[in-house]
Each structure stands twice: as C-alpha cells, then as structure tokens.
Scaffold this motif. Sequence first.
Motif, PDB file in Angstrom:
ATOM      1  N   SER A  18     133.240  83.758  55.618  1.00  0.00           N
ATOM      2  CA  SER A  18     132.728  83.752  56.994  1.00  0.00           C
ATOM      3  C   SER A  18     131.199  83.790  57.036  1.00  0.00           C
ATOM      4  O   SER A  18     130.615  83.666  58.111  1.00  0.00           O
ATOM      5  CB  SER A  18     133.293  84.965  57.759  1.00  0.00           C
ATOM      6  N   LYS A  23     130.459  81.072  52.552  1.00  0.00           N
ATOM      7  CA  LYS A  23     130.428  79.942  53.491  1.00  0.00           C
ATOM      8  C   LYS A  23     129.821  78.713  52.786  1.00  0.00           C
ATOM      9  O   LYS A  23     130.306  77.593  52.929  1.00  0.00           O
ATOM     10  CB  LYS A  23     129.584  80.354  54.703  1.00  0.00           C
ATOM     11  N   ALA A  40     138.575  86.173  55.235  1.00  0.00           N
ATOM     12  CA  ALA A  40     137.605  87.236  55.577  1.00  0.00           C
ATOM     13  C   ALA A  40     138.219  88.023  56.739  1.00  0.00           C
ATOM     14  O   ALA A  40     139.334  87.713  57.174  1.00  0.00           O
ATOM     15  CB  ALA A  40     136.253  86.650  55.976  1.00  0.00           C
ATOM     16  N   ARG A  42     136.573  88.438  59.825  1.00  0.00           N
ATOM     17  CA  ARG A  42     136.184  87.857  61.132  1.00  0.00           C
ATOM     18  C   ARG A  42     136.782  86.459  61.289  1.00  0.00           C
ATOM     19  O   ARG A  42     136.174  85.471  60.897  1.00  0.00           O
ATOM     20  CB  ARG A  42     134.658  87.813  61.242  1.00  0.00           C
ATOM     21  N   LYS A  45     134.727  83.608  63.029  1.00  0.00           N
ATOM     22  CA  LYS A  45     133.691  83.013  62.164  1.00  0.00           C
ATOM     23  C   LYS A  45     134.329  82.017  61.197  1.00  0.00           C
ATOM     24  O   LYS A  45     133.802  80.937  60.947  1.00  0.00           O
ATOM     25  CB  LYS A  45     132.981  84.099  61.334  1.00  0.00           C
ATOM     26  N   LEU A  46     135.490  82.392  60.648  1.00  0.00           N
ATOM     27  CA  LEU A  46     136.189  81.501  59.715  1.00  0.00           C
ATOM     28  C   LEU A  46     136.577  80.213  60.426  1.00  0.00           C
ATOM     29  O   LEU A  46     136.451  79.116  59.867  1.00  0.00           O
ATOM     30  CB  LEU A  46     137.457  82.173  59.169  1.00  0.00           C
ATOM     31  N   GLU A  47     137.051  80.346  61.669  1.00  0.00           N
ATOM     32  CA  GLU A  47     137.474  79.154  62.413  1.00  0.00           C
ATOM     33  C   GLU A  47     136.296  78.226  62.712  1.00  0.00           C
ATOM     34  O   GLU A  47     136.445  77.004  62.678  1.00  0.00           O
ATOM     35  CB  GLU A  47     138.233  79.570  63.685  1.00  0.00           C
ATOM     36  N   CYS A  63     142.774  79.259  57.753  1.00  0.00           N
ATOM     37  CA  CYS A  63     142.015  80.517  57.815  1.00  0.00           C
ATOM     38  C   CYS A  63     142.979  81.690  57.753  1.00  0.00           C
ATOM     39  O   CYS A  63     144.006  81.689  58.438  1.00  0.00           O
ATOM     40  CB  CYS A  63     141.232  80.604  59.129  1.00  0.00           C
TER      41      CYS A  63
END
Length: 266
Positions: A18, A23, A40, A42, A45-47, A63
């Motif tokens: 994330s 990343k 992760a 969050r 954030k991953l999406e 994710c």
Amino acid sequence: MSKALEGQGKTVLITGASAGIGKAFADVFATNGFDVVLVARRIEKLEEVASELESKHGISTRCIAADLAKSTSAKKIYDELKREGVTIDALVNNAGYAITKPFTEAKWKDHSDLMNVMVNSVTQLCYLFAKDMKANGYGRIINLSSVAAFSPQYGGNLYGATKAFVKDLSEALDLELKKHNVYCTALCPGFTRSEFHDVMGVSSAMDKLPKWIWMDAKTVANQGYRAVMRGDVRYVNGILNKSLVTAMGFLPGKVKYFLSEKQNVF
Ligand SMILES: NC(=O)c1ccc[n+]([C@@H]2O[C@H](COP(=O)([O-])OP(=O)(O)OC[C@H]3O[C@@H](n4cnc5c(N)ncnc54)[C@H](OP(=O)(O)O)[C@@H]3O)[C@@H](O)[C@H]2O)c1
C-alpha cells in the motif's frame, strides 16, 4: 513479434504493497508482466494501487486486507489463494516498520506485533509458498532486510535483530531451494524515501540527514527485482550502502558495538 515478458502467466504476492517500497515493487513486477496479489491493512490504498496497475500494464490484480501482526494471517492468505486456484510464482516479503522507544520502555504487545510482522509472517509465508514453488520448479522470493542487519542497533531496538534474522533466513533458504529453480534474495536497502520514517514519527530528525544518503523506492525495487531474477542471494542497494556493509565486514565486533553506540539518530 514482440518478446514475451518474463512474468507473463505468473503471479507475485507482495506484502506491504500500500506504500513505499512495496508499492514500487508492485509496479516493477507488473511492468514485467506479472499479475499481482497485494497485501496490507489499508484496503483502500491497495485498491488505488491495483487500479493504477491494471490500467497502466493491463495485468490482473487482487487485494487482500490483512494484518500480519496477527499470527493467523499468513495461513489465511495462503488458504484463500489456494481455494481460488491462484498459484504464487514470486513472493515479496516487504511489510515492515520500526519502534523507536527503548526496548524496556515499549509495551510487550508492540514488540510481539513487530516480531509477528517481520519474523513470523515472513517465515510462514516463505514456508507455505516455497513448498509449492519447489513442486512447480519455479519461484522467486525477495525478503526485505536492511543495512541495519549488519551491526547492532542502538535506538532501533528489535528492528536490526529482525532484519539480521531475515538476511540469514533468506540465505539459508536459497541454499536449499536454488537447485529447484527457486531463488531467494535478502534485499538490504539503506535510507529510502517512503512512509517508513513518518510511521515511526521521526521524519523531522530524518530531514536533517544529507540528501545524498537517500535512495528512492523505485530504484530499490528495480534493483531488487533484477537481483532475484539473476539469483543473487544478497543485494545491498546503492554504492554508499555497499561500501558501508563491506567496511563493516572488516570491523571487529567490539568496534561495531562502539560505533553503534554513537550512531543513535533518533
Ligand atoms: N525506508 C527505509 O529507509 C528502509 C530501509 C531499509 C529497509 N526497509 C524495509 O523495507 C520494507 C518496506 O518499508 P517502506 O520503507 O516501504 O515503509 P512504508 O512506506 O512505511 O511501507 C510499509 C508497508 O508495510 C505495511 N505494513 C505495516 N504494518 C503492517 C501489518 N501489521 N500488516 C500488514 N502490512 C503492514 C504498510 O501497509 P498498511 O499500513 O496499509 O498495513 C505499508 O504498505 C520494510 O520491511 C522496511 O523495514 C526500509
């Protein structure tokens, strides 16, 4: 006809994807044609990372929200992917952070969580996925260690010890697995721009360090990717960090201990 990308038809799982180096790793693997599984806490954030990678590289993404401080997370991730028939060809154990409080002043829960994220989850994910990689005759594993693995650390308490463990574990795994075309690299960056020092709450102290000691996450990830594909068992990022690690290799333990006492930057 254009040459097939190295990762075409393959999937990488990256923890701590994330932000920061994780990343950047997601982008490097996707650039090389790998589908990605991003892990992760969050999920939003991953999406964001996943949708950027899908549109930029046309790869498939997945994710998984997981807290690797929980002792059940690694097995849950493995079982979920197995159930869905996803084969993991490459693994990047990247999630990590540090505690700045002195060892005896931090809560035990904080130490225990840190060891779950940086030691237990790393080891269990290697254990679960390396077995399958060995059976499939292909695997690439990158475990994030650090230059901090090479000397005792004052002020970083358990951090250096966990990174030394990861370095030694990676080298031992590589010895066992390379004959099955499964390579394992201990990646050892030094100061790298990411969210790491913000999470530790030491950004202002870090801003006082000279700019030339810093590397960017993209360079670190690119070098890590090439290192594991070449079969390097250990890769230290950057000339400065390489020189530091080489010099430390010549120093007697007592001198390293003395220098560590002087190096507390927090
Ligand atoms: N930056 C440096 O100077 C430096 C130097 C040497 C080595 N390293 C190592 O490089 C790795 C990546 O660090 P970074 O600099 O990219 O740091 P970062 O920007 O802070 O990213 C850390 C990543 O780890 C994830 N993470 C943290 N705790 C987690 C947990 N309990 N469960 C699941 N995921 C968790 C975070 O995601 P969520 O918060 O979304 O969970 C985030 O994606 C770490 O292992 C670090 O020790 C960093």
